[in-house]
Design a protein around this motif. Structure first.
Motif, PDB file in Angstrom:
ATOM      1  N   TYR A  54       0.825  -1.202   0.000  1.00  0.00           N
ATOM      2  CA  TYR A  54       0.000   0.000   0.000  1.00  0.00           C
ATOM      3  C   TYR A  54       0.864   1.258   0.000  1.00  0.00           C
ATOM      4  CZ  TYR A  54      -4.046  -2.952   0.954  1.00  0.00           C
ATOM      5  OH  TYR A  54      -5.034  -3.889   0.870  1.00  0.00           O
ATOM      6  N   PHE A  55       2.072   1.139   0.520  1.00  0.00           N
ATOM      7  CA  PHE A  55       2.974   2.293   0.453  1.00  0.00           C
ATOM      8  C   PHE A  55       3.249   2.645  -1.008  1.00  0.00           C
ATOM      9  CE2 PHE A  55       7.031   4.320  -0.064  1.00  0.00           C
ATOM     10  CZ  PHE A  55       7.111   5.237   0.977  1.00  0.00           C
ATOM     11  N   TYR A  56       3.627   1.628  -1.789  1.00  0.00           N
ATOM     12  CA  TYR A  56       3.997   1.867  -3.186  1.00  0.00           C
ATOM     13  C   TYR A  56       2.783   2.140  -4.066  1.00  0.00           C
ATOM     14  CZ  TYR A  56       8.635   0.503  -1.723  1.00  0.00           C
ATOM     15  OH  TYR A  56       9.847   0.457  -1.083  1.00  0.00           O
ATOM     16  N   GLU A  57       1.624   1.935  -3.548  1.00  0.00           N
ATOM     17  CA  GLU A  57       0.407   2.322  -4.249  1.00  0.00           C
ATOM     18  C   GLU A  57       0.322   3.851  -4.370  1.00  0.00           C
ATOM     19  OE1 GLU A  57      -4.078   0.916  -3.496  1.00  0.00           O
ATOM     20  OE2 GLU A  57      -3.370   2.290  -1.921  1.00  0.00           O
ATOM     21  N   SER A  58       0.881   4.554  -3.359  1.00  0.00           N
ATOM     22  CA  SER A  58       0.779   6.006  -3.322  1.00  0.00           C
ATOM     23  C   SER A  58       2.096   6.741  -3.533  1.00  0.00           C
ATOM     24  CB  SER A  58       0.183   6.458  -1.973  1.00  0.00           C
ATOM     25  OG  SER A  58      -1.148   6.013  -1.812  1.00  0.00           O
ATOM     26  N   PHE A  59       3.222   6.113  -3.158  1.00  0.00           N
ATOM     27  CA  PHE A  59       4.508   6.808  -3.185  1.00  0.00           C
ATOM     28  C   PHE A  59       5.602   5.938  -3.798  1.00  0.00           C
ATOM     29  CE2 PHE A  59       2.083   8.356   0.485  1.00  0.00           C
ATOM     30  CZ  PHE A  59       1.964   9.698   0.142  1.00  0.00           C
ATOM     31  N   GLY A  60       6.497   6.594  -4.539  1.00  0.00           N
ATOM     32  CA  GLY A  60       7.606   5.867  -5.136  1.00  0.00           C
ATOM     33  C   GLY A  60       8.708   5.578  -4.139  1.00  0.00           C
ATOM     34  N   ASP A  61       8.896   6.496  -3.168  1.00  0.00           N
ATOM     35  CA  ASP A  61       9.919   6.315  -2.145  1.00  0.00           C
ATOM     36  C   ASP A  61       9.606   7.239  -0.965  1.00  0.00           C
ATOM     37  OD1 ASP A  61      10.705   8.900  -2.961  1.00  0.00           O
ATOM     38  OD2 ASP A  61      12.223   8.103  -4.307  1.00  0.00           O
ATOM     39  N   THR A  62      10.455   7.206   0.046  1.00  0.00           N
ATOM     40  CA  THR A  62      10.178   8.010   1.246  1.00  0.00           C
ATOM     41  C   THR A  62      10.364   9.503   0.991  1.00  0.00           C
ATOM     42  OG1 THR A  62      12.467   7.612   2.004  1.00  0.00           O
ATOM     43  CG2 THR A  62      10.723   6.177   2.881  1.00  0.00           C
ATOM     44  N   ASP A  63      11.213   9.878   0.050  1.00  0.00           N
ATOM     45  CA  ASP A  63      11.355  11.302  -0.273  1.00  0.00           C
ATOM     46  C   ASP A  63      10.040  11.866  -0.795  1.00  0.00           C
ATOM     47  OD1 ASP A  63      13.926  11.645   0.576  1.00  0.00           O
ATOM     48  OD2 ASP A  63      14.837  11.465  -1.408  1.00  0.00           O
ATOM     49  N   GLU A  64       9.391  11.111  -1.647  1.00  0.00           N
ATOM     50  CA  GLU A  64       8.094  11.546  -2.177  1.00  0.00           C
ATOM     51  C   GLU A  64       7.075  11.668  -1.046  1.00  0.00           C
ATOM     52  OE1 GLU A  64       4.781  10.050  -5.455  1.00  0.00           O
ATOM     53  OE2 GLU A  64       6.852   9.333  -5.599  1.00  0.00           O
ATOM     54  N   LEU A  65       7.120  10.748  -0.117  1.00  0.00           N
ATOM     55  CA  LEU A  65       6.224  10.800   1.035  1.00  0.00           C
ATOM     56  C   LEU A  65       6.516  12.028   1.895  1.00  0.00           C
ATOM     57  CD1 LEU A  65       4.147   9.687   3.036  1.00  0.00           C
ATOM     58  CD2 LEU A  65       5.939   8.187   3.938  1.00  0.00           C
ATOM     59  N   LEU A  66       7.793  12.313   2.139  1.00  0.00           N
ATOM     60  CA  LEU A  66       8.146  13.483   2.940  1.00  0.00           C
ATOM     61  C   LEU A  66       7.691  14.770   2.264  1.00  0.00           C
ATOM     62  CD1 LEU A  66      11.729  12.570   4.220  1.00  0.00           C
ATOM     63  CD2 LEU A  66       9.599  12.656   5.539  1.00  0.00           C
ATOM     64  N   GLY A  67       7.755  14.801   0.943  1.00  0.00           N
ATOM     65  CA  GLY A  67       7.243  15.962   0.222  1.00  0.00           C
ATOM     66  C   GLY A  67       5.754  16.148   0.466  1.00  0.00           C
ATOM     67  N   ALA A  68       5.015  15.051   0.495  1.00  0.00           N
ATOM     68  CA  ALA A  68       3.573  15.118   0.762  1.00  0.00           C
ATOM     69  C   ALA A  68       3.298  15.580   2.193  1.00  0.00           C
ATOM     70  CB  ALA A  68       2.939  13.752   0.512  1.00  0.00           C
ATOM     71  N   VAL A  69       4.143  15.146   3.125  1.00  0.00           N
ATOM     72  CA  VAL A  69       4.006  15.595   4.521  1.00  0.00           C
ATOM     73  C   VAL A  69       4.211  17.098   4.599  1.00  0.00           C
ATOM     74  CG1 VAL A  69       5.021  15.480   6.823  1.00  0.00           C
ATOM     75  CG2 VAL A  69       4.701  13.387   5.506  1.00  0.00           C
ATOM     76  N   TYR A  70       5.262  17.592   3.949  1.00  0.00           N
ATOM     77  CA  TYR A  70       5.537  19.032   3.960  1.00  0.00           C
ATOM     78  C   TYR A  70       4.360  19.804   3.370  1.00  0.00           C
ATOM     79  CZ  TYR A  70       7.953  23.466   3.432  1.00  0.00           C
ATOM     80  OH  TYR A  70       8.304  24.791   3.519  1.00  0.00           O
ATOM     81  N   ASP A  71       3.855  19.337   2.235  1.00  0.00           N
ATOM     82  CA  ASP A  71       2.739  20.030   1.581  1.00  0.00           C
ATOM     83  C   ASP A  71       1.524  20.097   2.490  1.00  0.00           C
ATOM     84  OD1 ASP A  71       4.302  20.345  -0.664  1.00  0.00           O
ATOM     85  OD2 ASP A  71       3.408  18.649  -1.751  1.00  0.00           O
ATOM     86  N   LYS A  72       1.245  19.002   3.192  1.00  0.00           N
ATOM     87  CA  LYS A  72       0.081  18.960   4.075  1.00  0.00           C
ATOM     88  C   LYS A  72       0.226  19.971   5.207  1.00  0.00           C
ATOM     89  CE  LYS A  72      -2.614  15.770   6.992  1.00  0.00           C
ATOM     90  NZ  LYS A  72      -2.447  16.466   8.288  1.00  0.00           N
ATOM     91  N   VAL A  73       1.386  19.983   5.861  1.00  0.00           N
ATOM     92  CA  VAL A  73       1.595  20.896   6.981  1.00  0.00           C
ATOM     93  C   VAL A  73       1.611  22.344   6.492  1.00  0.00           C
ATOM     94  CG1 VAL A  73       3.122  21.528   8.883  1.00  0.00           C
ATOM     95  CG2 VAL A  73       2.860  19.123   8.250  1.00  0.00           C
ATOM     96  N   ALA A  74       2.255  22.592   5.349  1.00  0.00           N
ATOM     97  CA  ALA A  74       2.300  23.955   4.803  1.00  0.00           C
ATOM     98  C   ALA A  74       0.904  24.443   4.444  1.00  0.00           C
ATOM     99  CB  ALA A  74       3.206  23.989   3.575  1.00  0.00           C
TER     100      ALA A  74
END
Length: 204
Positions: A54-74
């Protein structure tokens, strides 16, 4: 880990949206507590109780996930800042100074209300290239907003002066947030905001 029956009856699109949100929330919690080193595919899946697939269903790697985290908080911070400024406008009309004070206070208050937010937006963003790129985009957006406000308030100003003022304000806000979060400025938020606004007025 998640069981096959967990998503029974939930449309596929909704399942993916929900799983993506769970992964982002898990990464936020891990990153906010332990920094970038605490975030891995395994740790995020364990925290969110999801299978690795399910991780790879949404993200290619953890960097992509961290980018999504930043966007959400911003996005959450921007919404809070805009709401704070609008509240001042609705209540008293809101001068430029009133709006500035409300915006600065909202940024610092949002960041320190949950220190994990500040870590994502300001502290760790200096080290991770993905977060650095996101932060640069956020700063450019803030600079554009400051330029627009300054041009509206001072239509006759030299364009170079406006660009310099916007760049200085944006850089100062990022540094101010980091110093506030570190505790270097004390614990009186109102005093910090007052001094910050006074400094901007002196240099504008």
């Amino acid at each position: 880990m998640s069981s096959p029956t967990r998503w029974a009856g939930v449309p596929l699109t909704d399942r993916r949206i929900e799983r993506r949100a769970l992964l982002i929330n898990a990464a936020f919690a891990l990153f906010g507590e332990g920094g970038e080193g605490a975030v891995s595919v395994r740790s995020v899946c364990r925290e969110s109780a999801l299978n690795t697939r399910y991780f790879y269903e949404s993200f290619g790697d953890t960097d992509e996930l961290l980018g999504a985290v930043y966007d959400k908080v911003a996005d959450e911070m921007n919404a809070e800042v805009q709401a704070a400024i609008q509240a001042v406008i609705d209540a008293v009309g809101g001068t430029d100074v009133d709006r500035m004070r409300a915006g600065v206070r909202a940024v610092l208050g949002f960041s320190s209300a949950d220190p994990r937010r500040g870590r994502v937006l300001f502290t760790e963003a200096r080290a991770n290239p993905v977060l650095t790129a996101r932060r640069q985009i956020a700063q450019e957006t803030l600079q554009q907003m400051v330029r627009s406000q300054r041009e509206h308030a001072h239509p006759g100003d030299d364009s170079t002066a406006t660009l310099v003022a916007a760049a200085m304000f944006t850089g100062a806000m990022a540094e101010l947030a980091q110093q506030w979060l570190s505790g270097a400025l004390g614990a009186d938020l109102d005093a910090v905001v007052d001094h910050a606004v006074r400094f901007v007025l002196l240099t504008s």
